[in-house]
Scaffold this motif. Structure first.
Motif, PDB file in Angstrom:
ATOM      1  N   ALA A 182       0.826  -1.213   0.000  1.00 18.49           N
ATOM      2  CA  ALA A 182       0.000   0.000   0.000  1.00 18.49           C
ATOM      3  C   ALA A 182       0.857   1.259   0.000  1.00 18.49           C
ATOM      4  CB  ALA A 182      -0.921  -0.009   1.214  1.00 18.49           C
ATOM      5  N   ALA A 183       2.047   1.185   0.586  1.00 16.47           N
ATOM      6  CA  ALA A 183       2.916   2.356   0.648  1.00 16.47           C
ATOM      7  C   ALA A 183       3.521   2.704  -0.712  1.00 16.47           C
ATOM      8  CB  ALA A 183       4.029   2.117   1.670  1.00 16.47           C
ATOM      9  N   TYR A 184       3.614   1.710  -1.620  1.00 17.19           N
ATOM     10  CA  TYR A 184       4.211   1.937  -2.943  1.00 17.19           C
ATOM     11  C   TYR A 184       3.289   1.352  -4.019  1.00 17.19           C
ATOM     12  CZ  TYR A 184       8.410   3.136  -0.338  1.00 17.19           C
ATOM     13  OH  TYR A 184       9.308   3.731   0.521  1.00 17.19           O
ATOM     14  N   PRO A 185       2.125   1.926  -4.202  1.00 14.88           N
ATOM     15  CA  PRO A 185       1.155   1.363  -5.160  1.00 14.88           C
ATOM     16  C   PRO A 185       1.644   1.398  -6.608  1.00 14.88           C
ATOM     17  CG  PRO A 185       0.438   3.521  -4.418  1.00 14.88           C
ATOM     18  CD  PRO A 185       1.600   3.149  -3.553  1.00 14.88           C
ATOM     19  N   GLU A 186       2.585   2.293  -6.921  1.00 16.23           N
ATOM     20  CA  GLU A 186       3.091   2.388  -8.294  1.00 16.23           C
ATOM     21  C   GLU A 186       4.089   1.274  -8.626  1.00 16.23           C
ATOM     22  OE1 GLU A 186       6.140   4.383  -5.783  1.00 16.23           O
ATOM     23  OE2 GLU A 186       3.940   4.229  -5.805  1.00 16.23           O
ATOM     24  N   ARG A 187       4.576   0.584  -7.607  1.00 17.35           N
ATOM     25  CA  ARG A 187       5.534  -0.501  -7.822  1.00 17.35           C
ATOM     26  C   ARG A 187       4.789  -1.841  -7.825  1.00 17.35           C
ATOM     27  NH1 ARG A 187      10.910   1.151  -4.193  1.00 17.35           N
ATOM     28  NH2 ARG A 187      11.037   3.320  -4.921  1.00 17.35           N
TER      29      ARG A 187
END
Length: 299
Positions: A182-187
């Motif tokens: 959730a902290a890095y949705p673009e990854r």
């Protein structure tokens, strides 16, 4: 004056023998010409080749940034090549390879502190076009050697893993750079399947009408940056949940191995890899091919 019957018969038989001999000569000439034409029409040609390859494979990427060659690993394969003529062929080639590297081989201070490493088994299916520089006729005294260029495309499966305390851990499910969290949705979690453009060359030599021996170097420009599980930035240890007893999980440990070489450097946002460049790998292989022949019409 009438010719005696037996004299006439003798002259007739003599001419008949002469005609018969001429007929035999003409028949022999026609038969020879026809046989020669059949032989020309049924000239032997090479239609295919079943081959085996063995050699070494090497990785180039975020952990091997200086094209070092300290971790050559085995590569084996099997292929079938279709011949179109003495200069051009196409093949399907299946290979099994191993890749791996470690920051301990680097002379770069950052990489030595980073202390990351990986290994991976590679299963590859490639389609390649081969282009001989010289005319190549197996078994011929004059055309039994040629350098060649090969180009193609491959699909492959990889699955990077690392060792910790002699235990093997696959890295993709650990989301070491925050993929899928959730902290890095673009990854997004990276796929374990990818493809590569192939470019290489080699030399081949005909041992006999049935066997070819060769040496080939093949470079792969892959379309993934995660052969080594390294691509972008650290996400920091706080991005990983703790175990019930409060100790760090294996994902938290393996995302930053710098504690082995000193104070941990894996703070969130710090460079871990270089996402601008895709990973690459290459093979150098000995090839042994068994030729298949066919008799087919040439005219």
């Amino acid at each position: 004056m009438k010719m005696p019957y037996f004299t006439f018969l003798g002259i007739f038989m003599q001419h008949k023998r002469i005609h018969f001999r001429i007929l035999l000569v003409v028949t022999a000439l026609l038969a020879g010409a026809f046989t020669g034409k059949v032989k020309a029409q049924q000239e032997m040609s090479y239609v295919g080749e079943l081959g085996f390859t063995a050699g070494g494979a090497h990785y180039f990427g975020d952990i091997n940034t200086s094209t070092g060659l300290q971790a050559v690993k085995p590569a084996v394969g099997i292929f079938y090549r279709k011949y179109f003529n003495d200069y051009v062929g196409a093949r399907a080639h299946f290979r099994f390879m191993q890749l791996g590297y470690s920051d301990v081989y680097s002379s770069n201070e950052f990489q030595q502190r980073r202390n990351l490493s990986f290994n991976s088994d590679i299963f590859e299916l490639a389609l390649q076009g081969d282009f001989n520089f010289f005319r190549f006729e197996p078994g011929s005294d004059d055309y039994r050697f040629s350098p060649y260029l090969t180009l193609g495309l491959s699909a492959f499966h990889f699955n990077p893993y690392a060792y910790y305390n002699d235990e093997k851990y696959f890295l993709q499910p650990m989301h070491t750079e925050g993929q899928g969290t959730a902290a890095y949705p673009e990854r997004k979690p990276y796929s374990l399947f990818s493809y590569a453009w192939l470019m290489g060359g080699g030399v081949k030599y005909s041992l006999s009408r049935r066997l070819n021996l060769g040496l080939e170097v093949l470079f792969r420009f892959t379309q993934t940056d995660y052969l080594d599980d390294v691509s972008t930035t650290y996400v920091g240890i706080d991005a990983f949940a703790l175990r019930p007893d409060g100790s760090p999980t294996m994902a938290a440990i393996l995302q930053d191995r710098s504690n082995v070489t000193g104070t941990p450097i894996g703070v969130a946002g710090r460079q871990r890899g270089n996402s601008r460049d895709k990973d690459q790998f290459a093979t150098i292989e000995l090839t042994l091919g068994i030729l298949f022949t066919s008799y087919r019409c040439k005219f």
